[in-house]
Design a protein around this motif. Sequence first.
Motif, PDB file in Angstrom:
ATOM      1  N   TRP A  42     148.438 -46.889  51.354  1.00  0.00           N
ATOM      2  CA  TRP A  42     147.427 -46.319  52.416  1.00  0.00           C
ATOM      3  C   TRP A  42     147.326 -47.350  53.414  1.00  0.00           C
ATOM      4  O   TRP A  42     147.190 -46.881  54.676  1.00  0.00           O
ATOM      5  CB  TRP A  42     145.947 -45.996  51.927  1.00  0.00           C
ATOM      6  CG  TRP A  42     145.833 -44.661  50.991  1.00  0.00           C
ATOM      7  CD1 TRP A  42     145.950 -44.451  49.887  1.00  0.00           C
ATOM      8  CD2 TRP A  42     146.109 -43.556  51.749  1.00  0.00           C
ATOM      9  NE1 TRP A  42     145.926 -43.156  49.492  1.00  0.00           N
ATOM     10  CE2 TRP A  42     145.789 -42.446  50.777  1.00  0.00           C
ATOM     11  CE3 TRP A  42     145.946 -43.006  53.228  1.00  0.00           C
ATOM     12  CZ2 TRP A  42     146.032 -41.102  50.972  1.00  0.00           C
ATOM     13  CZ3 TRP A  42     146.233 -41.596  53.331  1.00  0.00           C
ATOM     14  CH2 TRP A  42     146.049 -40.536  52.313  1.00  0.00           C
ATOM     15  N   ALA A  43     147.006 -48.612  53.233  1.00  0.00           N
ATOM     16  CA  ALA A  43     146.698 -49.538  54.448  1.00  0.00           C
ATOM     17  C   ALA A  43     148.350 -49.438  55.449  1.00  0.00           C
ATOM     18  O   ALA A  43     148.141 -49.545  56.469  1.00  0.00           O
ATOM     19  CB  ALA A  43     146.794 -50.968  53.967  1.00  0.00           C
ATOM     20  N   ILE A  44     149.535 -49.630  54.485  1.00  0.00           N
ATOM     21  CA  ILE A  44     150.720 -49.252  55.449  1.00  0.00           C
ATOM     22  C   ILE A  44     150.596 -48.012  56.105  1.00  0.00           C
ATOM     23  O   ILE A  44     151.045 -47.873  57.312  1.00  0.00           O
ATOM     24  CB  ILE A  44     151.858 -49.388  54.502  1.00  0.00           C
ATOM     25  CG1 ILE A  44     151.947 -50.817  54.011  1.00  0.00           C
ATOM     26  CG2 ILE A  44     153.403 -49.073  55.308  1.00  0.00           C
ATOM     27  CD1 ILE A  44     152.952 -51.057  52.987  1.00  0.00           C
ATOM     28  N   ILE A  45     150.277 -46.862  55.379  1.00  0.00           N
ATOM     29  CA  ILE A  45     150.407 -45.479  56.455  1.00  0.00           C
ATOM     30  C   ILE A  45     149.483 -45.673  57.486  1.00  0.00           C
ATOM     31  O   ILE A  45     149.843 -45.034  58.530  1.00  0.00           O
ATOM     32  CB  ILE A  45     149.874 -44.645  55.272  1.00  0.00           C
ATOM     33  CG1 ILE A  45     150.943 -44.178  54.387  1.00  0.00           C
ATOM     34  CG2 ILE A  45     149.564 -43.166  55.793  1.00  0.00           C
ATOM     35  CD1 ILE A  45     150.495 -43.267  53.001  1.00  0.00           C
ATOM     36  N   LEU A  46     148.143 -46.029  57.297  1.00  0.00           N
ATOM     37  CA  LEU A  46     147.197 -46.155  58.337  1.00  0.00           C
ATOM     38  C   LEU A  46     147.721 -47.235  59.544  1.00  0.00           C
ATOM     39  O   LEU A  46     147.320 -46.574  60.742  1.00  0.00           O
ATOM     40  CB  LEU A  46     145.884 -46.560  58.008  1.00  0.00           C
ATOM     41  CG  LEU A  46     145.013 -45.696  56.960  1.00  0.00           C
ATOM     42  CD1 LEU A  46     143.704 -46.193  56.318  1.00  0.00           C
ATOM     43  CD2 LEU A  46     144.986 -44.309  57.586  1.00  0.00           C
TER      44      LEU A  46
END
Length: 76
Positions: free
Chosen positions: A31-35
């Motif tokens: 999720w951190a990478i996606i955001l």
Amino acid sequence: MTKQENPKFWSRVKDLYVDGFRSMTVGRYLWAIILAKLAILFLVFKLFFFPDVLQRDYDSDADRADAVRTNLTQRD
């Protein structure tokens, strides 16, 4: 759905997501990478594909307002 069931429903939905995110391990990093990718993507779009044409082409706020008003009310 009645008014009494609505707060209970939303509370259960919130608890579902909170518990799901709390128990994640690898998913947090994903999720951190996606955001981060979304933030970079939108920043690039804003800078290169959506320039501030009104700021560039008109000197004052009155000129900008007149240009917007004219474009909205004119028929092509």
